[in-house]
Scaffold this active site. Structure first.
Site, PDB file in Angstrom:
ATOM      1  N   ASN A  86       0.811  -1.078  -0.051  1.00 55.43           N
ATOM      2  CA  ASN A  86       0.008   0.047   0.079  1.00 55.43           C
ATOM      3  C   ASN A  86       0.927   1.314  -0.105  1.00 55.43           C
ATOM      4  OD1 ASN A  86      -1.881   1.926   0.355  1.00 55.43           O
ATOM      5  ND2 ASN A  86      -2.328   1.314   2.525  1.00 55.43           N
ATOM      6  N   TRP A  87       0.790   2.159  -1.278  1.00 60.95           N
ATOM      7  CA  TRP A  87       1.871   2.926  -1.281  1.00 60.95           C
ATOM      8  C   TRP A  87       1.194   4.253  -0.476  1.00 60.95           C
ATOM      9  CZ3 TRP A  87       3.826   2.918  -7.108  1.00 60.95           C
ATOM     10  CH2 TRP A  87       4.518   1.777  -7.369  1.00 60.95           C
ATOM     11  N   LYS A  88       0.081   4.482  -0.258  1.00 55.98           N
ATOM     12  CA  LYS A  88      -0.456   5.318   0.312  1.00 55.98           C
ATOM     13  C   LYS A  88      -0.334   6.573  -0.594  1.00 55.98           C
ATOM     14  CE  LYS A  88      -0.229   3.198   4.698  1.00 55.98           C
ATOM     15  NZ  LYS A  88      -0.217   3.442   6.270  1.00 55.98           N
ATOM     16  N   HIS A  98      -9.657   1.029   4.966  1.00 56.02           N
ATOM     17  CA  HIS A  98      -8.330   1.474   5.658  1.00 56.02           C
ATOM     18  C   HIS A  98      -8.677   2.329   6.993  1.00 56.02           C
ATOM     19  CE1 HIS A  98      -4.216   2.686   6.462  1.00 56.02           C
ATOM     20  NE2 HIS A  98      -3.807   1.504   5.722  1.00 56.02           N
ATOM     21  N   GLU A 103      -6.896   4.761   8.040  1.00 58.99           N
ATOM     22  CA  GLU A 103      -6.913   6.055   7.757  1.00 58.99           C
ATOM     23  C   GLU A 103      -7.979   6.755   7.031  1.00 58.99           C
ATOM     24  OE1 GLU A 103      -3.316   5.571   5.614  1.00 58.99           O
ATOM     25  OE2 GLU A 103      -2.178   5.305   7.447  1.00 58.99           O
ATOM     26  N   GLU A 144      -5.570  -4.750  10.729  1.00 58.40           N
ATOM     27  CA  GLU A 144      -4.798  -3.759  10.995  1.00 58.40           C
ATOM     28  C   GLU A 144      -4.878  -3.342  12.341  1.00 58.40           C
ATOM     29  OE1 GLU A 144      -5.948  -1.289   7.513  1.00 58.40           O
ATOM     30  OE2 GLU A 144      -3.632  -1.235   7.246  1.00 58.40           O
ATOM     31  N   GLY A 186       2.637   2.433  11.214  1.00 61.53           N
ATOM     32  CA  GLY A 186       3.548   3.476  11.178  1.00 61.53           C
ATOM     33  C   GLY A 186       3.958   4.154  12.515  1.00 61.53           C
ATOM     34  N   SER A 210       2.912  -2.755  10.893  1.00 59.01           N
ATOM     35  CA  SER A 210       4.408  -2.681  10.732  1.00 59.01           C
ATOM     36  C   SER A 210       5.124  -3.890  10.480  1.00 59.01           C
ATOM     37  CB  SER A 210       4.923  -2.220  12.066  1.00 59.01           C
ATOM     38  OG  SER A 210       4.295  -0.981  12.241  1.00 59.01           O
ATOM     39  N   GLY A 229       2.887  -1.308   4.329  1.00 58.86           N
ATOM     40  CA  GLY A 229       2.871   0.112   3.909  1.00 58.86           C
ATOM     41  C   GLY A 229       4.237   0.817   3.693  1.00 58.86           C
ATOM     42  N   GLY A 230       4.836   1.369   4.613  1.00 59.40           N
ATOM     43  CA  GLY A 230       6.308   1.861   4.306  1.00 59.40           C
ATOM     44  C   GLY A 230       7.171   1.161   3.624  1.00 59.40           C
TER      45      GLY A 230
END
Length: 687
Positions: free
Chosen positions: A443-445, A530, A532, A602, A608, A648, A669-670
């Site tokens: 997930n590049w966000k 998600h 967010e 999640e 994050g 994470s 994610g990251g």
């Protein structure tokens, strides 16, 4: 619009129809070439001669080319029919047709050779017919090349290499056997059982093609061309002979069978064809190239004929000097007749080869390695099985050869089915997990501009194509990346997804992107729910329910996110939260539609933050989520639902997390923003 039509039912039908047409043609073409590799070799020599390249390559090269071409066409055809190695196979098929179509167009325009030989002697086409056929096949090749993933697969990926190797070995063995002996199926007019005289006849009223045999003779260093009508005296030395078309008309299957006595120049064709007794014809189209390893056997056979009153002639297109050299080397005493080189190559695919004729009927044929010896010739031919017409049934032969391929093929498919069935047994959770898809989704966000995103996608595509992942890989990108990135991905290796879609079909909703728009870019997945989106954009369960239904209606697979906050975790309400999120947005679906849902758990407090739920904590909540699905849809649906962990996750903890029976991968994610980091997580499935 690109993805919409490419994934439509009609287009899939078109792709598979084209795939079967192309595959069947390749298999047929490869098979007839493998059955008669020398015929393909002669045709390649014709090509080389027409293009002035014959002297550039040793004879072994076109021979190897004939075998390899047969193997390539047969293997590519079977790959197309069975839908294995789809991307590689469609590329090879397109490459072959891109080479052959312009070539056959040139042949149709210039006509340097009468036919391209694509189907050997099994099906002779004119050059224009061949070009037309290739235009159709090129169109089919382009269609399957565009969307190879629409080809229905009949074997799992694990068995692809087994069948691929088997197809290559089968074609190689078949071509090698027919090269060492004779074609197992004879498509030529001189096949066993055919009457040569009848093959030369012209139907009443048909205008015959006028042929003329030209003889190249030499005297005092001067070469001159003669015909049958002005054949010179014995002071001239024979060099070579060829048959040419003077006027085109009806062409019988056999039109150039003319035997000229080397010693007298007399045409003895009728005498031989009308002879009520047995006649052996030793066929050596070029004595200087004939295998001398069977000289003694040939001489013994000639002596046998002399003792029993049978005729024996050697047929060749070589010069008289070359024939005399053969006689000097071998001690041959049998008479020679001159015949057209192409005719001799057509009669027997062996140099030397042997034919047994009686009253113009071909009773038997032998390659040099199969010629009858003293153990076969134990009496008069009239009393021996050897003197009777050999029984030939092409359909039976084809059936036997087909079984040699089909039986192992069915065995491979059976093993594949048994293996998959074994892996899909629901004995325990560890085995149940193996039947679910293992997925690592990135997930590049809101990261990376278009150029950076394309660069990362290309890098991932190159790395994962070279080192095939042991799981499904998906990258979910911002909207601006989707259509561009779709063009660079090998969709057999990396799936493409969006990070969101609208809860409306279309209309005046500035800034929104509908599920249909997402699908049209080439995307296959979409992330919904998600944390967010829930927190920052206040997406409610009802809004998400609409999004899920629209995504499914447009053929997208949904990665549906659920999870609790830190406060909810500390209050021990995590089970209550995730169950409510499922019930509010996806538990309204039918079992069939729910099967298209991938759940991503999640823990919001671990997104994050660098914090990660322990493997035991993650497994506990994953198992609970699966039990909720089982309560709603039954154990079978629950066992087949992939549940990803999305808090994470990184290369260092992925192996421990993925080892748990209810964790089927990760939503990353990251760590998905760098190829090496993402690849490290993907490789956790290989540990």
């Amino acid at each position: 619009m690109r993805a919409k039509w490419q994934n439509s039912r009609a287009w899939k039908w078109v792709v598979n129809i084209c795939r079967f047409m192309l595959g069947a043609t390749f298999v047929f073409s490869g098979f007839v070439k493998a059955v008669d590799p020398l015929g393909t070799y002669y045709k390649i020599q014709d090509y080389l001669t027409a293009f002035g390249m014959q002297q550039l390559l040793p004879d072994i090269v076109p021979l190897l080319m004939s075998v390899l071409l047969a193997v390539l066409e047969f293997a590519v055809g079977m790959h197309l029919l069975l839908g294995i190695k789809r991307r590689l196979t469609t590329r090879l098929a397109l490459l072959i047709m891109l080479m052959m179509t312009p070539l056959t167009f040139y042949l149709a325009l210039t006509n340097p050779i009468s036919d391209c030989g694509c189907f050997g002697d099994a099906l002779v086409l004119t050059n224009w017919q061949t070009f037309g056929k290739n235009v159709v096949l090129l169109t089919c090749a382009i269609v399957v090349f565009i969307t190879p993933w629409n080809m229905v697969r009949f074997l799992t990926k694990k068995m692809e290499w087994t069948l691929s190797n088997f197809s290559v070995v089968f074609a190689l063995v078949l071509a090698g056997y027919c090269l060492a002996t004779l074609p197992i199926i004879d498509f030529r007019p001189y096949k066993i059982g055919n009457n040569i005289r009848e093959g030369m006849e012209i139907p009443e009223g048909a205008k015959p093609t006028v042929f003329d045999t030209r003889f190249i003779m030499e005297k005092d260093g001067v070469k001159q061309t003669f015909t049958v009508d002005n054949y010179p005296d014995s002071t001239w030395t024979f060099v070579s002979a060829e048959t040419v078309v003077v006027e085109k008309g009806y062409e019988p299957p056999i039109h150039d069978f003319v035997m000229e006595s080397l010693e007298t120049g007399e045409d003895i064709t009728d005498e031989m064809l009308d002879d009520p007794g047995y006649t052996f014809l030793l066929v050596m189209h070029r004595t200087e190239e004939a295998d001398e390893g069977y000289i003694d056997l040939i001489n013994e056979l000639y002596e046998y004929c002399q003792e029993n009153g049978y005729k024996f002639y050697a047929l060749s297109s070589s010069s008289s000097e070359a024939i005399e050299l053969w006689r000097d080397r071998t001690g041959a005493e049998y008479p020679f007749c001159i015949m057209d080189d192409i005719t001799l190559k057509t009669m027997v695919r062996s140099n030397p080869g042997l034919m047994l004729i009686k009253e113009g009927v071909v009773l038997n044929k032998w390659a040099d390695s199969q010629m009858p010896d003293e153990y076969d010739l134990t009496g008069k031919l009239e009393e021996l099985p050897l003197g009777q017409m050999k029984k030939v049934n092409d359909l039976c032969t084809l059936g036997i050869v087909g079984l040699w391929y089909i039986v192992p093929l069915l065995l491979i498919i059976l093993i594949d089915r048994i293996f998959n069935k074994k892996n899909n047994k629901n004995d325990n959770k560890l085995i149940k997990k193996s039947m679910r898809k293992k997925i690592v989704a990135g997930n590049w966000k809101m990261n990376m501009n278009l150029q950076e995103g394309v660069a990362l996608a290309k890098e991932l595509n190159e790395v994962l194509t070279a080192d095939k992942p042991n799981c499904d890989v998906v990258i979910c990108t911002p909207f601006i990346h989707l259509a561009t990135v779709a063009q660079f991905l090998n969709q057999d290796v990396i799936g493409l997804g969006a990070e969101n879609c609208a809860d409306k079909v279309k209309g005046a909703f500035t800034g929104e992107v509908s599920a249909e728009m997402v699908k049209s870019t080439g995307a296959q997945y979409v992330i919904l729910g998600h944390s967010e989106r829930r927190e920052y954009y206040k997406e409610t369960p009802e809004i998400l329910k609409e999004k899920v239904q629209l995504a499914l209606a447009n053929g997208l697979k949904v990665i549906f996110c659920i999870g609790e906050s830190l406060e909810e975790r500390e209050a021990n309400k995590q089970n209550e939260v995730v169950k409510a999120e499922l019930e509010g947005s996806v538990f309204n679906l039918s079992a069939e539609d729910f099967a298209k849902i991938i759940i991503a758990y999640e823990p919001i407090w671990a997104i994050g933050t660098g914090k990660t739920a322990t493997a035991e904590q993650a497994e506990e909540i994953h198992a609970y989520i699966r039990s909720c699905v089982a309560d709603k849809y039954g154990a079978k649906v629950a066992d087949e639902t992939s549940i990803l962990y999305g808090g994470s996750c990184k290369a260092s903890n992925a192996p421990e997390l993925f080892a748990k029976p209810d964790i089927d991968g990760g939503l990353i994610g990251g760590a998905s923003l760098k190829c090496a980091d993402f690849k490290g997580i993907i490789d956790a499935w290989k540990k």
